[in-house]
Design a protein around this motif. Structure first.
Motif, mmCIF file in Angstrom:
data_model
loop_
_atom_site.group_PDB
_atom_site.id
_atom_site.type_symbol
_atom_site.label_atom_id
_atom_site.label_comp_id
_atom_site.label_asym_id
_atom_site.label_seq_id
_atom_site.Cartn_x
_atom_site.Cartn_y
_atom_site.Cartn_z
ATOM 1 N N SER A 27 27.571 -20.717 8.945
ATOM 2 C CA SER A 27 26.462 -21.559 9.392
ATOM 3 C C SER A 27 25.179 -20.737 9.498
ATOM 4 O O SER A 27 24.109 -21.189 9.088
ATOM 5 C CB SER A 27 26.809 -22.189 10.739
ATOM 6 O OG SER A 27 25.743 -22.958 11.206
ATOM 7 N N GLN A 28 25.276 -19.517 10.032
ATOM 8 C CA GLN A 28 24.102 -18.647 10.130
ATOM 9 C C GLN A 28 23.603 -18.262 8.740
ATOM 10 O O GLN A 28 22.388 -18.207 8.503
ATOM 11 C CB GLN A 28 24.424 -17.400 10.939
ATOM 12 C CG GLN A 28 24.620 -17.685 12.401
ATOM 13 C CD GLN A 28 24.982 -16.441 13.192
ATOM 14 O OE1 GLN A 28 25.219 -15.368 12.642
ATOM 15 N NE2 GLN A 28 25.028 -16.588 14.503
ATOM 16 N N GLU A 31 21.805 -21.288 7.315
ATOM 17 C CA GLU A 31 20.481 -21.446 7.906
ATOM 18 C C GLU A 31 19.492 -20.426 7.343
ATOM 19 O O GLU A 31 18.342 -20.767 7.042
ATOM 20 C CB GLU A 31 20.574 -21.300 9.430
ATOM 21 C CG GLU A 31 21.239 -22.470 10.115
ATOM 22 C CD GLU A 31 21.483 -22.220 11.595
ATOM 23 O OE1 GLU A 31 20.829 -21.331 12.182
ATOM 24 O OE2 GLU A 31 22.329 -22.927 12.172
ATOM 25 N N TYR A 34 18.562 -21.310 3.766
ATOM 26 C CA TYR A 34 17.606 -22.416 3.768
ATOM 27 C C TYR A 34 16.195 -21.909 4.088
ATOM 28 O O TYR A 34 15.212 -22.324 3.465
ATOM 29 C CB TYR A 34 18.031 -23.500 4.764
ATOM 30 C CG TYR A 34 17.103 -24.686 4.786
ATOM 31 C CD1 TYR A 34 16.982 -25.516 3.671
ATOM 32 C CD2 TYR A 34 16.341 -24.973 5.908
ATOM 33 C CE1 TYR A 34 16.120 -26.609 3.679
ATOM 34 C CE2 TYR A 34 15.479 -26.063 5.920
ATOM 35 C CZ TYR A 34 15.369 -26.874 4.805
ATOM 36 O OH TYR A 34 14.515 -27.944 4.816
#
Length: 158
Positions: A27-28, A31, A34
């Motif tokens: 998830s990190q 992020e 992105y």
């Protein structure tokens, strides 16, 4: 136990023990990838490059070396700065996965007398295919004081 070993080493685990922590790391990475995408010129997109760039920023490279012996497969890597509680090991379907998360806390005094705390997280992940089936129940791992991780995986007898 030799004087060069820590009292307790990380244990070899079965199943999905890495999934929760690894999902957080992914998830990190997602992020950060992105954010890299947003920082690009409009109209230029390379999601693979963004992902790899984010991974290289967040994951520490670790070289996992396999040695095949007559009765065992031995995996070794250097994990300086990590402790046994920082490391998770998973063996499943002839796959060896080693993951770690180390948190360093820093406290600094500011010029105006306040104290500021910060954390820096270091992650690593390495996965490799084992050359033979292993007996996970008899497997063991040790982290030595010099940071060397040694995972001994007895081969399944035919």
């Amino acid at each position: 136990m030799s004087g060069n070993q820590s009292d307790a080493g990380p244990t070899v685990a079965l199943g999905k023990s890495l999934s929760d922590v690894f999902n957080q790391v992914q998830s990190q990475i997602r992020e950060r990838a992105y954010q890299i995408f947003l920082d690009r010129d409009p109209g230029v997109a390379d999601p693979t490059a963004d992902w790899l760039s984010a991974e290289s920023e967040l994951l520490k490279p670790v070289e996992l070396q396999l040695k095949e012996q007559k009765k065992n497969i031995v995996a070794e890597c250097s994990l300086k700065g990590f402790s046994p509680k920082d490391i998770e090991i998973e063996v499943e379907d002839r796959k060896l996965r080693v993951f770690g998360c180390h948190v360093e806390s820093h406290t600094d005094d500011t010029e105006d007398g306040r104290t500021e705390s910060s954390e820096k997280r270091s992650y690593f992940f390495q996965s490799t295919t084992l050359p033979a089936a292993v007996d996970v129940q008899k497997s063991h791992a040790k982290l030595f004081k010099n940071g060397k991780l040694k995972v001994t995986l007895p081969k399944v007898e035919d």
